[in-house]
Design a protein around this motif. Structure first.
Motif, PDB file in Angstrom:
ATOM      1  N   GLU A 169       0.835  -1.211   0.000  1.00 51.96           N
ATOM      2  CA  GLU A 169       0.000   0.000   0.000  1.00 51.96           C
ATOM      3  C   GLU A 169       0.865   1.255   0.000  1.00 51.96           C
ATOM      4  O   GLU A 169       0.615   2.205  -0.754  1.00 51.96           O
ATOM      5  N   ILE A 170       1.902   1.243   0.824  1.00 54.73           N
ATOM      6  CA  ILE A 170       2.803   2.402   0.901  1.00 54.73           C
ATOM      7  C   ILE A 170       3.560   2.575  -0.412  1.00 54.73           C
ATOM      8  O   ILE A 170       3.716   3.699  -0.913  1.00 54.73           O
ATOM      9  N   ALA A 171       4.024   1.464  -0.991  1.00 53.96           N
ATOM     10  CA  ALA A 171       4.786   1.537  -2.242  1.00 53.96           C
ATOM     11  C   ALA A 171       3.955   2.142  -3.369  1.00 53.96           C
ATOM     12  O   ALA A 171       4.458   2.948  -4.156  1.00 53.96           O
ATOM     13  N   LEU A 172       2.680   1.763  -3.443  1.00 56.06           N
ATOM     14  CA  LEU A 172       1.830   2.326  -4.498  1.00 56.06           C
ATOM     15  C   LEU A 172       1.600   3.818  -4.291  1.00 56.06           C
ATOM     16  O   LEU A 172       1.517   4.584  -5.266  1.00 56.06           O
ATOM     17  N   ALA A 173       1.499   4.243  -3.041  1.00 55.41           N
ATOM     18  CA  ALA A 173       1.371   5.678  -2.761  1.00 55.41           C
ATOM     19  C   ALA A 173       2.640   6.408  -3.195  1.00 55.41           C
ATOM     20  O   ALA A 173       2.587   7.523  -3.749  1.00 55.41           O
ATOM     21  N   GLU A 174       3.781   5.768  -2.964  1.00 57.24           N
ATOM     22  CA  GLU A 174       5.054   6.346  -3.402  1.00 57.24           C
ATOM     23  C   GLU A 174       5.139   6.388  -4.920  1.00 57.24           C
ATOM     24  O   GLU A 174       5.636   7.360  -5.503  1.00 57.24           O
ATOM     25  N   HIS A 175       4.661   5.346  -5.575  1.00 56.08           N
ATOM     26  CA  HIS A 175       4.623   5.334  -7.035  1.00 56.08           C
ATOM     27  C   HIS A 175       3.793   6.494  -7.565  1.00 56.08           C
ATOM     28  O   HIS A 175       4.161   7.160  -8.536  1.00 56.08           O
ATOM     29  N   LYS A 176       2.649   6.733  -6.938  1.00 59.71           N
ATOM     30  CA  LYS A 176       1.777   7.839  -7.364  1.00 59.71           C
ATOM     31  C   LYS A 176       2.496   9.175  -7.227  1.00 59.71           C
ATOM     32  O   LYS A 176       2.408  10.038  -8.127  1.00 59.71           O
ATOM     33  N   ALA A 177       3.229   9.359  -6.124  1.00 56.58           N
ATOM     34  CA  ALA A 177       3.962  10.611  -5.924  1.00 56.58           C
ATOM     35  C   ALA A 177       5.028  10.799  -6.994  1.00 56.58           C
ATOM     36  O   ALA A 177       5.263  11.919  -7.468  1.00 56.58           O
ATOM     37  N   ILE A 178       5.669   9.706  -7.374  1.00 59.90           N
ATOM     38  CA  ILE A 178       6.687   9.775  -8.434  1.00 59.90           C
ATOM     39  C   ILE A 178       6.056  10.199  -9.755  1.00 59.90           C
ATOM     40  O   ILE A 178       6.559  11.090 -10.448  1.00 59.90           O
ATOM     41  N   VAL A 179       4.945   9.548 -10.114  1.00 60.06           N
ATOM     42  CA  VAL A 179       4.281   9.873 -11.378  1.00 60.06           C
ATOM     43  C   VAL A 179       3.758  11.303 -11.363  1.00 60.06           C
ATOM     44  O   VAL A 179       3.845  12.019 -12.367  1.00 60.06           O
ATOM     45  N   ASP A 180       3.215  11.734 -10.234  1.00 59.33           N
ATOM     46  CA  ASP A 180       2.712  13.108 -10.130  1.00 59.33           C
ATOM     47  C   ASP A 180       3.835  14.112 -10.393  1.00 59.33           C
ATOM     48  O   ASP A 180       3.635  15.106 -11.102  1.00 59.33           O
ATOM     49  N   ALA A 181       5.010  13.857  -9.826  1.00 61.71           N
ATOM     50  CA  ALA A 181       6.142  14.768 -10.031  1.00 61.71           C
ATOM     51  C   ALA A 181       6.601  14.753 -11.481  1.00 61.71           C
ATOM     52  O   ALA A 181       6.904  15.807 -12.063  1.00 61.71           O
ATOM     53  N   ILE A 182       6.642  13.567 -12.076  1.00 63.03           N
ATOM     54  CA  ILE A 182       7.029  13.474 -13.493  1.00 63.03           C
ATOM     55  C   ILE A 182       6.032  14.217 -14.371  1.00 63.03           C
ATOM     56  O   ILE A 182       6.411  14.942 -15.289  1.00 63.03           O
ATOM     57  N   SER A 183       4.749  14.062 -14.071  1.00 67.10           N
ATOM     58  CA  SER A 183       3.713  14.704 -14.892  1.00 67.10           C
ATOM     59  C   SER A 183       3.757  16.228 -14.760  1.00 67.10           C
ATOM     60  O   SER A 183       3.376  16.943 -15.692  1.00 67.10           O
ATOM     61  N   ARG A 184       4.234  16.733 -13.614  1.00 65.46           N
ATOM     62  CA  ARG A 184       4.370  18.185 -13.414  1.00 65.46           C
ATOM     63  C   ARG A 184       5.664  18.705 -14.051  1.00 65.46           C
ATOM     64  O   ARG A 184       5.911  19.903 -14.030  1.00 65.46           O
ATOM     65  N   ARG A 185       6.488  17.790 -14.543  1.00 64.30           N
ATOM     66  CA  ARG A 185       7.806  18.111 -15.111  1.00 64.30           C
ATOM     67  C   ARG A 185       8.709  18.726 -14.046  1.00 64.30           C
ATOM     68  O   ARG A 185       9.593  19.542 -14.359  1.00 64.30           O
ATOM     69  N   ASP A 186       8.506  18.289 -12.802  1.00 64.37           N
ATOM     70  CA  ASP A 186       9.310  18.767 -11.688  1.00 64.37           C
ATOM     71  C   ASP A 186      10.463  17.776 -11.477  1.00 64.37           C
ATOM     72  O   ASP A 186      10.327  16.769 -10.781  1.00 64.37           O
ATOM     73  N   GLU A 187      11.593  18.064 -12.075  1.00 61.52           N
ATOM     74  CA  GLU A 187      12.716  17.133 -12.081  1.00 61.52           C
ATOM     75  C   GLU A 187      13.252  16.864 -10.670  1.00 61.52           C
ATOM     76  O   GLU A 187      13.549  15.716 -10.320  1.00 61.52           O
ATOM     77  N   ASP A 188      13.384  17.917  -9.870  1.00 55.14           N
ATOM     78  CA  ASP A 188      13.914  17.731  -8.514  1.00 55.14           C
ATOM     79  C   ASP A 188      12.969  16.888  -7.662  1.00 55.14           C
ATOM     80  O   ASP A 188      13.419  16.006  -6.914  1.00 55.14           O
ATOM     81  N   ALA A 189      11.680  17.141  -7.779  1.00 53.11           N
ATOM     82  CA  ALA A 189      10.703  16.386  -6.989  1.00 53.11           C
ATOM     83  C   ALA A 189      10.650  14.930  -7.425  1.00 53.11           C
ATOM     84  O   ALA A 189      10.528  14.022  -6.591  1.00 53.11           O
ATOM     85  N   ALA A 190      10.757  14.697  -8.730  1.00 47.58           N
ATOM     86  CA  ALA A 190      10.741  13.329  -9.247  1.00 47.58           C
ATOM     87  C   ALA A 190      11.968  12.565  -8.752  1.00 47.58           C
ATOM     88  O   ALA A 190      11.875  11.417  -8.318  1.00 47.58           O
ATOM     89  N   TYR A 191      13.130  13.224  -8.813  1.00 48.98           N
ATOM     90  CA  TYR A 191      14.380  12.619  -8.335  1.00 48.98           C
ATOM     91  C   TYR A 191      14.263  12.260  -6.861  1.00 48.98           C
ATOM     92  O   TYR A 191      14.580  11.134  -6.451  1.00 48.98           O
ATOM     93  N   LYS A 192      13.768  13.204  -6.057  1.00 40.35           N
ATOM     94  CA  LYS A 192      13.667  12.967  -4.617  1.00 40.35           C
ATOM     95  C   LYS A 192      12.631  11.896  -4.294  1.00 40.35           C
ATOM     96  O   LYS A 192      12.854  11.035  -3.432  1.00 40.35           O
ATOM     97  N   ALA A 193      11.491  11.926  -4.994  1.00 42.89           N
ATOM     98  CA  ALA A 193      10.432  10.948  -4.724  1.00 42.89           C
ATOM     99  C   ALA A 193      10.907   9.528  -4.995  1.00 42.89           C
ATOM    100  O   ALA A 193      10.611   8.601  -4.228  1.00 42.89           O
ATOM    101  N   LEU A 194      11.672   9.345  -6.079  1.00 45.06           N
ATOM    102  CA  LEU A 194      12.119   7.993  -6.393  1.00 45.06           C
ATOM    103  C   LEU A 194      13.243   7.551  -5.464  1.00 45.06           C
ATOM    104  O   LEU A 194      13.278   6.408  -5.019  1.00 45.06           O
ATOM    105  N   ARG A 195      14.148   8.476  -5.125  1.00 43.33           N
ATOM    106  CA  ARG A 195      15.211   8.130  -4.177  1.00 43.33           C
ATOM    107  C   ARG A 195      14.623   7.752  -2.820  1.00 43.33           C
ATOM    108  O   ARG A 195      15.064   6.800  -2.175  1.00 43.33           O
ATOM    109  N   ASP A 196      13.635   8.513  -2.367  1.00 46.72           N
ATOM    110  CA  ASP A 196      12.990   8.214  -1.088  1.00 46.72           C
ATOM    111  C   ASP A 196      12.295   6.853  -1.141  1.00 46.72           C
ATOM    112  O   ASP A 196      12.313   6.096  -0.167  1.00 46.72           O
TER     113      ASP A 196
END
Length: 214
Positions: A169-196
């Motif tokens: 459940e937690i992993a899927l929430a993290e996946h959603k955060a990663i996709v949301d950052a990618i869709s916003r074209r927010d490179e720093d947020a996408a990098y941090k979300a996936l590293r976290d």
């Protein structure tokens, strides 16, 4: 043993995919004759494939036998350091280069994978597909090649962190955060979300392994 007919794949690829999919697990013994029968190929390409896999440290010697290798604590820690940085870079590049279609596929994956929460093995396979989609969306062939090597070594871990209670459940929430950052074209947020995301997975795996220690 049922023979698997896969005429378009060589012996190396067949054995590698069998390890990656869990047909052969860390510690399992690989026998030339059995592999030749399973995959419907002669023993010579099987022998060559086994030698190549041993050279790549995916197989190890146990006396005269070859077994699927396993990772000790230090090797696992080293692998996660590399994986964390490369996955983070892939997310950053995906935020820069992913097409709208690729982003939609990622969104669909997050939504559709919820039905797998009660099946850790299926969720682990879906997790690999999700990460592979991010790798491809980076549109950097050299990064994709390096991540393929990393994920190949991940198959040498006997368990998936997604087997931990509540982790799916937690992993899927993290996946959603990663996709949301990618869709916003927010490179720093996408990098941090996936590293976290990878960091939490590593902590979870360490906790799982700690329960095995007497």
């Amino acid at each position: 043993m049922n023979q698997i007919r896969t005429p378009n794949k060589d012996a190396y690829t067949l054995i590698l995919e069998a390890i990656d999919s869990g047909v052969y697990r860390p510690g399992d013994r690989l026998v030339e004759s059995e592999l030749a029968e399973r995959f419907g190929v002669s023993r010579t390409p099987i022998r060559e494939a086994l030698q190549r896999l041993e050279t790549q440290s995916l197989l190890a010697r146990d006396g005269r036998s070859l077994i699927v290798a396993s990772l000790d604590h230090n090797q696992m820690a080293e692998l996660y350091v590399v994986r964390t940085e490369l996955e983070g870079l892939a997310a950053r590049l995906a935020a820069r280069h992913a097409t709208e279609e690729e982003i939609q596929v990622m969104r669909d994956m997050v939504s559709e994978d919820r039905v797998l929460l009660d099946d850790p093995s299926a969720l682990a396979r879906a997790n690999r597909r999700f990460h592979k989609m991010i790798h491809l969306a980076s549109h950097n062939r050299f990064l994709v090649q390096q991540l393929d090597l990393v994920h190949r070594s991940m198959a040498l871990m006997a368990t998936t962190s997604l087997a931990a209670q509540g982790r799916g459940e937690i992993a899927l929430a993290e996946h959603k955060a990663i996709v949301d950052a990618i869709s916003r074209r927010d490179e720093d947020a996408a990098y941090k979300a996936l590293r976290d995301h990878i960091s939490v997975a590593f902590v979870t795996r360490l906790k799982l392994d700690s329960h095995k220690i007497d």
